[in-house]
Design a protein around this motif. Sequence first.
Motif, PDB file in Angstrom:
ATOM      1  N   MET A   1     -13.391   5.163   0.300  1.00  0.00           N
ATOM      2  CA  MET A   1     -13.657   4.227  -0.737  1.00  0.00           C
ATOM      3  C   MET A   1     -12.844   4.418  -1.978  1.00  0.00           C
ATOM      4  O   MET A   1     -11.956   3.416  -2.466  1.00  0.00           O
TER       5      MET A   1
ATOM      6  N   ARG B   1      -9.184   3.803  -1.200  1.00  0.00           N
ATOM      7  CA  ARG B   1      -9.118   2.400  -0.797  1.00  0.00           C
ATOM      8  C   ARG B   1      -8.489   2.344   0.524  1.00  0.00           C
ATOM      9  O   ARG B   1      -7.727   1.407   0.912  1.00  0.00           O
TER      10      ARG B   1
ATOM     11  N   ARG C   1      -8.227   1.462   4.507  1.00  0.00           N
ATOM     12  CA  ARG C   1      -8.863   0.304   5.464  1.00  0.00           C
ATOM     13  C   ARG C   1      -9.690   0.966   6.620  1.00  0.00           C
ATOM     14  O   ARG C   1      -8.936   1.798   7.269  1.00  0.00           O
TER      15      ARG C   1
ATOM     16  N   ASP D   1       0.808  -0.991  -0.095  1.00  0.00           N
ATOM     17  CA  ASP D   1       0.064   0.083   0.090  1.00  0.00           C
ATOM     18  C   ASP D   1       0.964   1.100   0.012  1.00  0.00           C
ATOM     19  O   ASP D   1       1.552   1.592   1.009  1.00  0.00           O
TER      20      ASP D   1
END
Length: 94
Positions: A58, A61, A63, A6
């Motif tokens: 969203m 992305r 978490r 990430d």
Amino acid sequence: MAHFADTSARLKPEQVLLRFGIRTAILTLFAAFGSIGFGRSIAALLWMTIILCAVIGMMRRERVFTAGLNHWDEMAAYTALYCAVMEINQLSAS
């Protein structure tokens, strides 16, 4: 095939709290000049901010339930503020 970690830019908690404070101050300023009254204006603006935080979370992305602060945590805080404002609005109406 390489697995990429990430790489999204993570903000420090102080930066997220500053963003939350500035956004809340702007919402309060706009609600103060709302033609439908402060309580209803701030509730509507908070609701739109909750949706905005969810969409950004969203899209980026991010978490949910991580150790760091992100848009999902901001959404939870705005949801709590929204609930408090709605309760105050209900109490003041009766």
